[in-house]
Design a protein around this motif. Structure first.
Motif, PDB file in Angstrom:
ATOM      1  N   PRO A   1       0.838  -1.212   0.000  1.00  0.00           N
ATOM      2  CA  PRO A   1       0.000   0.000   0.000  1.00  0.00           C
ATOM      3  C   PRO A   1       0.866   1.252   0.000  1.00  0.00           C
ATOM      4  N   GLY A   2       0.384   2.271  -0.665  1.00  0.00           N
ATOM      5  CA  GLY A   2       1.086   3.549  -0.659  1.00  0.00           C
ATOM      6  C   GLY A   2       2.514   3.462  -1.142  1.00  0.00           C
TER       7      GLY A   2
ATOM      8  N   CYS B   1      -5.550  -2.762   5.591  1.00  0.00           N
ATOM      9  CA  CYS B   1      -5.518  -1.304   5.719  1.00  0.00           C
ATOM     10  C   CYS B   1      -6.011  -0.596   4.468  1.00  0.00           C
ATOM     11  N   GLU B   2      -6.006  -1.295   3.330  1.00  0.00           N
ATOM     12  CA  GLU B   2      -6.494  -0.682   2.095  1.00  0.00           C
ATOM     13  C   GLU B   2      -7.960  -0.311   2.206  1.00  0.00           C
ATOM     14  N   GLN B   3      -8.726  -1.049   2.991  1.00  0.00           N
ATOM     15  CA  GLN B   3     -10.149  -0.775   3.132  1.00  0.00           C
ATOM     16  C   GLN B   3     -10.409   0.530   3.877  1.00  0.00           C
TER      17      GLN B   3
ATOM     18  N   GLY C   1      -3.317  -9.933   6.434  1.00  0.00           N
ATOM     19  CA  GLY C   1      -2.852  -9.659   5.077  1.00  0.00           C
ATOM     20  C   GLY C   1      -2.985 -10.815   4.113  1.00  0.00           C
TER      21      GLY C   1
ATOM     22  N   TRP D   1      -4.330  -6.190   1.496  1.00  0.00           N
ATOM     23  CA  TRP D   1      -3.981  -5.723   2.839  1.00  0.00           C
ATOM     24  C   TRP D   1      -5.226  -5.124   3.467  1.00  0.00           C
TER      25      TRP D   1
ATOM     26  N   VAL E   1      -2.378   4.432   5.086  1.00  0.00           N
ATOM     27  CA  VAL E   1      -1.081   3.835   4.778  1.00  0.00           C
ATOM     28  C   VAL E   1      -0.155   4.012   5.977  1.00  0.00           C
TER      29      VAL E   1
ATOM     30  N   GLU F   1       0.044  -6.899   9.839  1.00  0.00           N
ATOM     31  CA  GLU F   1      -0.900  -7.587   8.952  1.00  0.00           C
ATOM     32  C   GLU F   1      -0.479  -9.038   8.749  1.00  0.00           C
TER      33      GLU F   1
ATOM     34  N   THR G   1      -9.283  -7.685   0.767  1.00  0.00           N
ATOM     35  CA  THR G   1      -8.319  -6.938  -0.037  1.00  0.00           C
ATOM     36  C   THR G   1      -6.951  -7.502   0.310  1.00  0.00           C
TER      37      THR G   1
ATOM     38  N   GLY H   1      -8.123   3.017   3.698  1.00  0.00           N
ATOM     39  CA  GLY H   1      -7.399   4.057   2.989  1.00  0.00           C
ATOM     40  C   GLY H   1      -6.300   4.689   3.818  1.00  0.00           C
TER      41      GLY H   1
END
Length: 378
Positions: free
Chosen positions: A83-84, A222-224, A212, A220, A228, A208, A218, A226
């Motif tokens: 992510p990010g 944390c993507e849900q 993860g 990861w 990072v 994660e 998803t 948004g």
């Protein structure tokens, strides 16, 4: 005595295929624990098996200071999937090592030592990761552990803001607490953690290791939200059963990560397994499948609980990381599921039955498990 056996299950496992494990006497078990989420593609997945065999024929290991194509490929793949801007990757052998590295990297990059972790958290069993783990039963025989750790209530934004200061090196959070009973964090809580750590110059670390690799719907969790982090740790399912952990870092962490290393960092065989695992997960859109099947399973358990008046307090989780809080001991339920219904699951504390199945399961597998759970609780 040839080795330590800390606990034994009453089932001798001989082999596995897909979502099933088979005992030495040929009994088939539907594996809805996946050995704590290490087999997202199920057991003995042909693509992963082929990758392991092919790599073992040419090179089993060489230290990380020598470039090896299969390891370089994994570095690049994880950087692209992160992510990010978490484009710097350090490989190790397990989740607890990934968290140890994150702890050291954060302290080195910030020049501070204070670590903030949460109550009910589980981050591993080595001396640093164990210090950030909440339950005393895991720690009491090994103290003193690494110091300067402060615990806060999971989900409490105000308490977190009060504790994080300019002496804080990192805040460690699980987007969904696993061992702590399957408790998802709210988006607001993760956003608040991002804000307070940024203001204090501290690292935000998302553990994660269990959430993860597609488990929550998803790649990861944390993507849900948004959000990072500065560091993300992964292991368990990242190589579909082979021992591998990864610590993904932002540039400002990696620039001053200190003197850290590991002999077996990203061995070619486990790197090959991970490349095959991640390629299959993404090409077959397995995270979205986990999201769909997870929603179905949660709904079916809730419907069965209402229809049969089952002693269930709550069903919670995300994707195929599902916790069922029951009104009696979880271990009794798990024993019934295994012995009488050939369904394997896991505890998450005394009263939570935890389901972490391979992400390839279908609705008929879910139906079998829900029927078994209904009978076990009736």
């Amino acid at each position: 005595m040839s080795g330590f056996v800390f606990s034994e299950k009453p089932i001798d496992i001989d082999h596995g295929e897909g979502p099933y494990l088979y005992s030495e006497d040929g009994t088939e078990y539907l594996d809805f624990g996946a050995s704590y989420a290490v087999a997202p593609l199920g057991h003995s997945h042909p693509d992963v098996t082929a990758a392991i065999q092919n790599q073992a024929e040419t090179l089993t290991y060489v230290q990380a200071s020598y470039p090896v194509d299969v390891r370089t490929e994994l570095y690049e793949r994880l950087a692209n999937l992160a992510p990010g801007d978490l484009s710097k990757v350090w490989l190790c052998n397990s989740g607890t090592e990934a968290n140890e590295a994150a702890m050291k990297f954060a302290r080195s990059a910030t020049g501070n030592s204070k670590i903030v972790a949460t109550k009910r958290a589980f981050h591993g069993r080595t001396m640093g990761a164990l210090a950030m783990t909440w339950k005393q039963k895991y720690k009491k025989d090994f103290e003193p552990l690494a110091g300067d750790i402060e615990f806060v209530s999971y989900g409490d934004e105000e308490e977190l803001a009060e504790v994080v200061d300019d002496e804080t090196a990192a805040v460690f959070l699980e987007p969904v607490q696993g061992e702590g009973g399957i408790h998802p964090a709210t988006v607001d809580y993760l956003e608040s953690a991002r804000e307070v750590t940024k203001d204090a110059g501290a690292a935000l670390v998302f553990d994660e290791i269990q959430t993860g690799v597609g488990r929550t719907g998803t790649l990861w969790a944390c993507e849900q939200a948004g959000v990072v982090p500065d560091i993300l740790t992964s292991a368990k399912g990242i190589a579909n059963g082979m021992p591998l952990g990864a610590t993904l870092c932002a540039d400002w962490i990696a620039e001053d990560c200190g003197n850290h290393g590991s002999t077996f960092s990203g061995g070619p065989v486990v790197a090959a397994a991970s490349n095959a695992t991640l390629e299959t997960l993404m090409s077959e859109e397995i995270p979205s499948h986990a999201d769909e099947i997870g929603d179905y399973m949660t709904a079916e358990i809730e419907a069965a609980a209402e229809e049969h008046d089952l002693p269930i307090r709550e069903v919670r989780g995300n994707g195929l990381m599902i916790g069922v809080e029951v009104k009696r001991g979880a271990n009794r339920v798990l024993r019934d599921l295994a012995i009488n219904h050939q369904v394997l699951a896991l505890p998450a504390g005394r009263t939570v039955v935890r389901f972490l199945p391979p992400l390839i399961i279908e609705k008929d597998h879910v139906d079998t498990v829900v029927d078994a759970l209904t009978e076990a609780l009736s």
